[in-house]
Design an enzyme around this catalytic site. Structure first.
Site, PDB file in Angstrom:
ATOM      1  N   SER A   1       0.851  -1.184   0.000  1.00 24.62           N
ATOM      2  CA  SER A   1       0.000   0.000   0.000  1.00 24.62           C
ATOM      3  C   SER A   1       0.888   1.235   0.000  1.00 24.62           C
ATOM      4  CB  SER A   1      -0.883  -0.018   1.248  1.00 24.62           C
ATOM      5  OG  SER A   1      -1.262   1.288   1.598  1.00 24.62           O
TER       6      SER A   1
ATOM      7  N   LYS B   1       1.030  -3.182   5.016  1.00 25.84           N
ATOM      8  CA  LYS B   1       0.155  -4.022   4.205  1.00 25.84           C
ATOM      9  C   LYS B   1       0.840  -4.887   3.163  1.00 25.84           C
ATOM     10  CE  LYS B   1      -3.927  -3.576   3.698  1.00 25.84           C
ATOM     11  NZ  LYS B   1      -5.219  -3.259   3.102  1.00 25.84           N
TER      12      LYS B   1
ATOM     13  N   GLU C   1      -7.268 -10.953  -6.379  1.00 27.97           N
ATOM     14  CA  GLU C   1      -8.361  -9.966  -6.492  1.00 27.97           C
ATOM     15  C   GLU C   1      -8.616  -9.609  -7.958  1.00 27.97           C
ATOM     16  OE1 GLU C   1      -8.166  -6.612  -3.510  1.00 27.97           O
ATOM     17  OE2 GLU C   1      -6.467  -7.794  -2.837  1.00 27.97           O
TER      18      GLU C   1
END
Ligand code: ARG
Length: 465
Positions: free
Chosen positions: A277, A283, A290
């Site tokens: 991120s 993160k 996804e």
């Protein structure tokens, strides 16, 4: 530049029309297939004496030269020549002069474009089948490692019964097997030649359709010229098969994403398959699964688009049919991107056995087994179900799991509970007890693994042990 079809016209085409109707921006992906089809066509024209042999040879040689230039990326395509067919023909004119004009004898762009798409899809589907085998191999190899690894099995996303992690992975192996078989079976309808159908009705020249089919290694020819140029079923079928495949990939991706969350912590995807991120330094995001899940949408969209394009079309060719290509290319490219990533991600995925094992010790997913236990002692299963339901309710009220209950507590619910209930309740025992064919016990999973290994060996992607 004058149009190859310009004779009938007194005015130049409006530039906006030219841009709007051209397909060269995307159909250049079929350049090599177009040349391949033309070489077969002109070879047949020479052999049958429809055009002189030496001219046929000259045209074929010219096409081969253009083929090399295309491979090296040296050909400049132009929008004035509308599509790949006329662009290649223009190149040929420039290279060999007016004799190039004989190439299109006894042919139309309508059978030509259909031929190109059959050839293109045949190549691509072969590649997709191989890529699917690699996904299966990755699933198989992880399954071999995790035959005894216990994972909570869910229904309604509620803990149901503990299962082997290999069993879960193999469920996807079999889904992909069906996908692969569907692509293989669809080859029967892809590998068929429309060439020689002409614009719609055949041709006045004494062409030999069997010969061009043979040269292009098509298994047969379309028996009806109208059908040959109007049919896009083979593309719709490809898009449908791709949609089903993507649905499977999307479900698997969803599970990988869930399993990698802090809440589950069952797996960790390799750093090489995750991204970070820009604001939250801690993160590690599962972007690849996804996106695999997300890209499923465009593949479904491509299927619905083409079905909708086709639904009101009278026979035979209509310009609407030019809309068949971009969705097909997009789907091919989506699969070509997805499958190697999926295989690599599965192969490098770290499985957190201890976390899975710890999870199955903290639930009531062994309850079915003591209901079965009481049933084996002669209590009707419905009655046993009620007894165990009450036992679970009691355990929850005490903040205990079933394995924490004392014998005295068990016997409050049924005198049939004996010491061996503690063995029956062990997650490993629960898993091992499901020995029925296709079940999750290590022996039953071994049988699946053997079958999977056999199929992978047949496909040549797994060596014989
Ligand atoms: N670019 C056209 C297509 O993709 C090729 C066939 C054109 N045929 C015609 N009669 N205009 O559909």
């Amino acid at each position: 530049m004058s149009k190859l079809w310009g004779g009938r016209f007194t005015k130049a085409t409006d530039h906006l029309v030219e841009e709007y109707t051209a397909s060269i921006t995307f159909d250049q992906k079929m350049a090599l297939h177009d040349i391949q089809g033309s070489i077969a066509h002109v070879t047949m024209l020479g052999e049958t004496g429809i055009i002189p042999q030496d001219e046929a040879k000259q045209i074929a040689a010219g096409l081969q030269q253009i083929e090399k230039k295309v491979q090296k990326g040296e050909v400049q395509f132009s929008i004035e020549d509308e599509d790949i067919h006329m662009n290649i023909e223009r190149q040929l004119h420039e290279l060999i002069g007016p004799v190039a004009g004989k190439l299109h004898t006894g042919r139309s762009r309508n059978d030509q474009v259909a031929t190109d798409m059959h050839l293109y899809l045949r190549d691509k589907v072969e590649g997709i089948i191989e890529a699917l085998q690699q996904v299966q191999l990755a699933l198989y190899e992880q399954a071999v490692e995790h035959k005894e690894t216990i994972l909570p099995g869910y229904t309604h996303l509620q803990r149901a019964q503990p299962i082997s992690f290999a069993h879960h992975l193999l469920a996807y192996y079999w889904m992909i097997q069906r996908d692969k078989e569907r692509f293989q079976e669809s080859m029967k309808r892809i590998n068929i030649s429309p060439l020689g159908a002409g614009a719609l009705a055949g041709t006045t020249f004494s062409i030999d359709r069997r010969r061009t089919a043979e040269l292009l290694q098509f298994a047969k020819v379309y028996p009806n010229s109208l059908d040959a140029v109007s049919d896009r079923d083979f593309i719709i079928e490809f898009l449908a098969n791709a949609s089903l495949l993507m649905m499977h990939i999307s479900r698997l991706s969803e599970e990988l994403i869930l399993w990698m969350s802090q809440e589950f912590q069952f797996i960790e995807l390799d750093d090489a398959y995750c991204t970070g991120s820009s604001i939250m330094p801690q993160k590690k995001n599962p972007d690849v699964p996804e996106l695999l899940r997300g890209k499923t949408g465009r593949v479904y969209g491509n299927l619905i688009s083409l079905l909708t394009v086709m639904k009101g079309l009278p026979l035979a060719y209509n310009k609407d049919l030019q809309e068949d290509k971009e969705g097909m290319f997009d789907t091919v490219e989506t699969l070509e991107g997805a499958l190697p990533l999926l295989a690599g991600m599965l192969a490098t995925m770290k499985v957190k056995k201890e976390k899975m094992q710890a999870a199955v010790c903290k639930d009531y997913s062994n309850a079915t087994d003591i209901a079965d236990y009481l049933a084996t002692k002669g209590i009707p299963f419905r009655e046993a179900h009620r007894i165990v339901g009450e036992t679970v309710l009691y355990a929850i009220s005490q903040g205990k799991y079933l394995l924490d209950l004392s014998m005295e507590e068990f016997q409050r619910f049924s005198p049939q509970f004996q010491e061996d209930v503690y063995v029956v309740l062990q997650p490993q025992h629960v898993m091992a007890a499901r020995r029925s064919e296709g079940g999750t016990s290590p022996e039953a999973v071994e049988q699946q693994l053997n079958l999977a290994a056999h199929l992978l060996q047949e496909d040549g992607v797994l060596k014989h042990q």
